[in-house]
Design a protein around this motif. Structure first.
Motif, PDB file in Angstrom:
ATOM      1  N   LEU A  85      65.119 -16.810  -6.915  1.00 54.65           N
ATOM      2  CA  LEU A  85      65.640 -15.721  -7.752  1.00 54.65           C
ATOM      3  C   LEU A  85      67.050 -15.981  -8.264  1.00 54.65           C
ATOM      4  O   LEU A  85      67.583 -15.186  -9.050  1.00 54.65           O
ATOM      5  CB  LEU A  85      65.619 -14.407  -6.959  1.00 54.65           C
ATOM      6  CG  LEU A  85      64.255 -14.010  -6.368  1.00 54.65           C
ATOM      7  CD1 LEU A  85      64.368 -12.710  -5.579  1.00 54.65           C
ATOM      8  CD2 LEU A  85      63.196 -13.893  -7.466  1.00 54.65           C
ATOM      9  N   GLU A 113      59.662  -8.716  -1.725  1.00 55.68           N
ATOM     10  CA  GLU A 113      60.603  -8.804  -2.849  1.00 55.68           C
ATOM     11  C   GLU A 113      60.197  -9.908  -3.810  1.00 55.68           C
ATOM     12  O   GLU A 113      60.222  -9.737  -5.047  1.00 55.68           O
ATOM     13  CB  GLU A 113      62.013  -9.054  -2.309  1.00 55.68           C
ATOM     14  CG  GLU A 113      63.074  -9.225  -3.385  1.00 55.68           C
ATOM     15  CD  GLU A 113      64.445  -9.571  -2.813  1.00 55.68           C
ATOM     16  OE1 GLU A 113      65.292 -10.072  -3.588  1.00 55.68           O
ATOM     17  OE2 GLU A 113      64.674  -9.367  -1.593  1.00 55.68           O
ATOM     18  N   ALA A 117      58.959  -9.672  -7.753  1.00 55.16           N
ATOM     19  CA  ALA A 117      59.606 -10.433  -8.822  1.00 55.16           C
ATOM     20  C   ALA A 117      58.590 -11.274  -9.583  1.00 55.16           C
ATOM     21  O   ALA A 117      58.646 -11.392 -10.815  1.00 55.16           O
ATOM     22  CB  ALA A 117      60.704 -11.324  -8.247  1.00 55.16           C
ATOM     23  N   GLU A 120      56.494  -9.220 -12.067  1.00 52.61           N
ATOM     24  CA  GLU A 120      57.196  -8.912 -13.317  1.00 52.61           C
ATOM     25  C   GLU A 120      57.060 -10.045 -14.332  1.00 52.61           C
ATOM     26  O   GLU A 120      57.146  -9.808 -15.542  1.00 52.61           O
ATOM     27  CB  GLU A 120      58.673  -8.646 -13.041  1.00 52.61           C
ATOM     28  CG  GLU A 120      58.926  -7.357 -12.257  1.00 52.61           C
ATOM     29  CD  GLU A 120      60.397  -7.152 -11.960  1.00 52.61           C
ATOM     30  OE1 GLU A 120      61.223  -8.019 -12.342  1.00 52.61           O
ATOM     31  OE2 GLU A 120      60.724  -6.124 -11.331  1.00 52.61           O
TER      32      GLU A 120
END
Length: 299
Positions: A85, A113, A117, A120
């Motif tokens: 990320l 998490e 991500a 998306e």
């Protein structure tokens, strides 16, 4: 392998290095990344003389750019967040509809998490921590616990079979990590009992080889007994899965137990024992060094 893939592997450590080699040996086109140039040099020295199809990228993003599947195997939550990320992380360049498979042992929250991500960007994510240690990685005989969608695990499975002999889809995002936590709780408890058993047999003056033969064929048998009894008896610990990493794993597991309002007193106690060994400078010793804090006793 019947289908060659463009894959990326992020992390060439004691686990990721051999896994990368197995992928390349199986015929996949591999682009690898490691933040330490020394690790890359050691990997080349060990594997590159086989003529494997591996190139090396300067960032995780560059490694992931053209990959159909990206694998990660780094240290902890912070390391994984950085390589996935971060500004030059995998998610900056990974293609929509590619697959991200994380073999790091991290927290279940980190796994969720990362899955969010990925969603998306249209990227399926599998949290897939492994068990089997360095020997399992080098021999291509790892057990892999998978969290994610059934479709994602199905896509990853034939590639992970390059180094995994038991691949189990446990549940949704984070489930693989939670299964690994259960695995580490089991190891902590077994090593605690095994350490005390060895000291008992030693203090009583038993033949240690005969004692192992006698009890390893019954209900007490375990992987730890079969693979660590003799080295524990000999006080040899300079190998295997380091206490530093075990404490990291137990920390995530104990946090998750607290989140679920559970008590884990045995694992918490063993974690304290490992902290004592760390403080004495034994953090890089194998987890079987738990026995080193127990006096041998005897008459």
């Amino acid at each position: 392998m019947s289908t060659t893939k463009n894959v990326a592997f992020i992390g060439l450590g004691v686990m990721g290095g051999p896994m990368t080699g197995h992928l390349a040996r199986a015929g996949h086109r591999v682009t690898a990344y490691n933040r330490s140039a020394d690790r890359v040099a050691r990997w080349r020295e060990k594997w590159q003389d086989e003529g494997l199809d591996v190139s090396f990228a300067v960032t995780p993003a560059a490694a992931a750019k053209d990959a159909e599947i990206v694998f990660t195997c780094v240290g902890n939550d912070e390391d994984l967040r950085a390589v996935t990320l971060g500004e030059d992380g995998v998610m900056a360049e990974i293609a929509a509809e590619a697959l991200l498979v994380d073999h790091t042992t991290v927290s279940a929250n980190m796994a969720r998490e990362l899955a969010a991500a990925g969603s998306e960007r249209g990227v399926e994510v599998v949290d897939a921590p492994v068990s089997g240690g360095q020997a399992g990685a080098e021999n291509g005989r790892l057990a892999i616990m998978c969290g994610g969608t059934a479709s994602a695990v199905s896509r990853a499975r034939p590639i992970m079979e390059c180094y995994g002999t038991r691949i189990v889809h446990v549940g949704g995002a984070g489930a693989g990590q939670t299964a690994k936590m259960a695995n580490q709780f089991c190891i902590a408890g077994v090593l605690g009992g095994l350490s005390e058993a060895i000291r008992l047999a030693q203090a009583a003056g038993l033949d240690m080889d005969k004692t192992l033969e006698a009890i390893s064929g019954g209900a007490a048998q375990s992987w730890q007994m079969e693979n660590r009894w003799q080295t524990m008896v000999a006080d040899e610990f300079d190998f295997g899965f380091a206490i530093d990493w075990m404490r990291k794993d137990l920390g995530y597991a104990l946090d998750e137990a607290r989140r679920l309002r559970l008590s884990a007193p045995v694992s918490a106690l063993v974690d304290q024992f490992y902290a004592e060994i760390q403080a004495a400078g034994g953090g890089r010793h194998d987890t079987s060094a738990l026995i080193s804090r127990l006096p041998k006793g005897g008459n």
